[in-house]
Design an enzyme around this catalytic site. Structure first.
Site, PDB file in Angstrom:
ATOM      1  N   MET A 142       0.847  -1.189   0.000  1.00 22.49           N
ATOM      2  CA  MET A 142       0.000   0.000   0.000  1.00 22.49           C
ATOM      3  C   MET A 142       0.885   1.242   0.000  1.00 22.49           C
ATOM      4  O   MET A 142       1.654   1.450   0.928  1.00 22.49           O
ATOM      5  CB  MET A 142      -0.902   0.032   1.233  1.00 22.49           C
ATOM      6  CG  MET A 142      -1.979  -1.000   1.219  1.00 22.49           C
ATOM      7  SD  MET A 142      -3.147  -0.755   2.570  1.00 22.49           S
ATOM      8  CE  MET A 142      -2.090  -1.025   3.979  1.00 22.49           C
ATOM      9  N   CYS A 188      -5.599   5.297  10.527  1.00 21.94           N
ATOM     10  CA  CYS A 188      -5.159   4.570   9.334  1.00 21.94           C
ATOM     11  C   CYS A 188      -5.715   3.150   9.311  1.00 21.94           C
ATOM     12  O   CYS A 188      -6.206   2.692   8.283  1.00 21.94           O
ATOM     13  CB  CYS A 188      -3.638   4.544   9.270  1.00 21.94           C
ATOM     14  SG  CYS A 188      -3.026   3.684   7.807  1.00 21.94           S
ATOM     15  N   CYS A 194       1.885   4.911   9.453  1.00 23.55           N
ATOM     16  CA  CYS A 194       0.864   3.868   9.415  1.00 23.55           C
ATOM     17  C   CYS A 194       1.456   2.591   8.877  1.00 23.55           C
ATOM     18  O   CYS A 194       2.042   2.564   7.845  1.00 23.55           O
ATOM     19  CB  CYS A 194      -0.300   4.326   8.552  1.00 23.55           C
ATOM     20  SG  CYS A 194      -1.620   3.143   8.418  1.00 23.55           S
TER      21      CYS A 194
END
Length: 179
Positions: free
Chosen positions: A20, A85, A179
């Site tokens: 991500m 997050c 995060c």
């Protein structure tokens, strides 16, 4: 997360890695290591022989996490970006994209456990690494479909497994990002 992927692969799960990209900007003299993190993820995927997808959630992260942090600081309060997050990105946007693409479950390298019937988020075996506090706002419907392969292990055992499995991340420091 690399040990989590390897353990799931060993137990017969079809594993697909996902990186991500939530943030790529350098801020306040701090260099964002997203390129190095992506290279590390690619080396683990190659080592395990799994596909690696890259999801770009920078827009969603800015809207849900960065804006929350800025607004909270402006109010004179202390934000907790990890909680936001996990609730808004990892266990919402990310999970829902994975499920929409056909995943039955998601898995993470968080130190936590989930029990079912009734659904409960439970502390990890390693109290010094437990991350349940950061997951308390994660949507229950997505926690139901989440595996936490490291939740029943001590961090020292995870490091040992990484070495035994020859993972390229075995000596890599723990991630310390927002995060």
């Amino acid at each position: 997360s690399s040990v989590a992927a390897a353990l799931l692969q060993q137990s017969g799960h079809k594993v697909v890695g996902v990186f991500m990209k939530n943030w790529s900007r350098d801020v306040g003299g701090m260099k964002c290591p997203w390129r190095e993190d992506l290279a590390s993820a690619r080396s683990v995927a190659a080592h395990l022989g799994i596909e690696l997808k890259v999801y770009d959630f920078e827009k969603e992260y800015f809207e849900a996490v960065a804006t929350y942090m800025i607004d909270t600081y402006r109010k004179g309060l202390t934000p907790n970006p990890d909680i936001m997050c996990n609730a808004e990105i990892k266990f919402k946007v990310f999970a829902e994209r994975c499920f929409a693409e056909g995943a039955d479950m998601i898995a993470t390298g968080h130190y936590a456990q989930v029990s079912h019937d009734p659904l409960r988020l439970k502390r990890a075996v390693d109290a010094s690494k437990d991350q349940t506090y950061f997951l308390y706002r994660a949507p229950a419907k997505n926690l139901e479909r989440t595996l936490f392969p490291l939740g029943n292990l001590q961090k020292s055992k995870v490091r040992e497994l990484a070495e035994e499995l020859g993972l390229p991340t075995a000596k890599r420091p723990d991630s310390q990002g927002l995060c």
